[in-house]
Scaffold this motif. Sequence first.
Motif, short mmCIF file in Angstrom:
data_model
loop_
_atom_site.label_atom_id
_atom_site.label_comp_id
_atom_site.label_asym_id
_atom_site.label_seq_id
_atom_site.Cartn_x
_atom_site.Cartn_y
_atom_site.Cartn_z
N GLU A 79 42.67 110.82 -2.64
CA GLU A 79 41.82 111.98 -2.37
C GLU A 79 40.77 111.70 -1.31
N SER A 80 40.52 110.42 -1.01
CA SER A 80 39.52 110.10 0.01
C SER A 80 40.16 109.89 1.40
N LEU A 81 41.46 110.07 1.52
CA LEU A 81 42.14 109.90 2.81
C LEU A 81 42.25 111.24 3.54
N SER A 82 42.26 111.18 4.85
CA SER A 82 42.36 112.38 5.67
C SER A 82 43.82 112.63 6.06
N LEU A 83 44.31 113.81 5.73
CA LEU A 83 45.69 114.15 6.07
C LEU A 83 45.86 114.27 7.58
N THR A 84 44.94 114.94 8.26
CA THR A 84 45.08 115.13 9.71
C THR A 84 45.02 113.80 10.45
N GLN A 85 44.17 112.89 10.02
CA GLN A 85 44.08 111.59 10.68
C GLN A 85 45.38 110.81 10.51
N ASN A 86 45.95 110.84 9.32
CA ASN A 86 47.18 110.09 9.09
C ASN A 86 48.40 110.74 9.74
N VAL A 87 48.39 112.06 9.86
CA VAL A 87 49.45 112.73 10.63
C VAL A 87 49.35 112.33 12.10
N ALA A 88 48.13 112.23 12.60
CA ALA A 88 47.93 111.80 13.99
C ALA A 88 48.41 110.35 14.19
N LEU A 89 48.12 109.48 13.24
CA LEU A 89 48.61 108.09 13.33
C LEU A 89 50.14 108.04 13.32
N THR A 90 50.74 108.86 12.48
CA THR A 90 52.21 108.90 12.42
C THR A 90 52.78 109.38 13.75
N ALA A 91 52.24 110.46 14.27
CA ALA A 91 52.74 111.00 15.54
C ALA A 91 52.54 110.00 16.67
N THR A 92 51.39 109.34 16.70
CA THR A 92 51.13 108.33 17.72
C THR A 92 52.15 107.21 17.63
N GLY A 93 52.40 106.73 16.43
CA GLY A 93 53.36 105.65 16.26
C GLY A 93 54.76 106.03 16.71
N VAL A 94 55.21 107.22 16.34
CA VAL A 94 56.57 107.66 16.68
C VAL A 94 56.71 107.89 18.19
N ILE A 95 55.76 108.62 18.76
CA ILE A 95 55.85 108.95 20.18
C ILE A 95 55.78 107.69 21.05
N TRP A 96 54.83 106.81 20.78
CA TRP A 96 54.65 105.63 21.62
C TRP A 96 55.73 104.58 21.40
N THR A 97 56.34 104.56 20.22
CA THR A 97 57.47 103.64 20.03
C THR A 97 58.60 104.04 20.97
N ARG A 98 58.89 105.31 21.03
CA ARG A 98 59.94 105.80 21.95
C ARG A 98 59.56 105.51 23.40
N TRP A 99 58.31 105.76 23.75
CA TRP A 99 57.87 105.59 25.13
C TRP A 99 57.95 104.13 25.57
N CYS A 100 57.74 103.20 24.65
CA CYS A 100 57.79 101.77 24.99
C CYS A 100 59.17 101.33 25.46
N PHE A 101 60.19 102.06 25.06
CA PHE A 101 61.54 101.73 25.51
C PHE A 101 61.90 102.44 26.81
N VAL A 102 61.11 103.43 27.21
CA VAL A 102 61.39 104.18 28.43
C VAL A 102 60.68 103.55 29.64
N ILE A 103 59.45 103.07 29.44
CA ILE A 103 58.66 102.57 30.56
C ILE A 103 59.22 101.25 31.08
N LYS A 104 58.88 100.94 32.31
CA LYS A 104 59.24 99.66 32.92
C LYS A 104 57.97 98.93 33.26
N PRO A 105 57.75 97.72 32.88
CA PRO A 105 58.65 96.87 32.11
C PRO A 105 58.65 97.28 30.64
N ARG A 106 59.78 97.15 30.00
CA ARG A 106 59.93 97.50 28.59
C ARG A 106 59.07 96.55 27.77
N ASN A 107 58.22 97.09 26.93
CA ASN A 107 57.26 96.28 26.19
C ASN A 107 57.60 96.31 24.70
N LEU A 108 58.29 95.28 24.23
CA LEU A 108 58.73 95.23 22.85
C LEU A 108 57.58 94.94 21.88
#
Length: 171
Positions: A79-108
């Motif tokens: 009950e003390s956690l923020s839903l919007t903050q954790n949704v933002a963390l999830t979206a950040t993780g998913v989007i940037w994981t994909r982007w890390c494989f697209v950019i050059k140099p690929r950053n694992l």
Amino acid sequence: MSSRAGLRFFQSARFSRAFTKKPLGRRYRTADATAAPTEGIVQRLWNSPVGVKTVHFWAPVMKWSIVLAGISDFARPAESLSLTQNVALTATGVIWTRWCFVIKPRNLLLAAVNFFLGCVGVTQVIRILTHQQSQEAASAGQIAEQDAKDIANTVKGIATDPEGAAQKAVK
């Protein structure tokens, strides 16, 4: 004269490179046989496009602190956690994981930290939504209990004072 021309051919640099040197192995195939790789693993990491002296290395290292903070939030009540903050963390993780494989140099390294950031975010979002659903079910149960008590009080009132209950019903 023709023998001299042949001698000159055999003494030429082209002939000596072509026939006198040993063939290069697969590992050190270069134009010059004496130019074997001299860089060690530390120098290769240092000179890498995603090496220690670049932002491609230090950004993921610093981002691990966000992942560790999210993991430490597992001990907090939902009950003390923020839903919007954790949704933002999830979206950040998913989007940037994909982007890390697209950019050059690929950053694992950056892809790994973003993947774990997304995993932590998904886990927290599931905890929050589960808690909210349990609260809604509990509140529905409390409403049903309150309605049952009101009906019981009404029935008791009718049983003890039927004329007063009839007058209240008319009003």
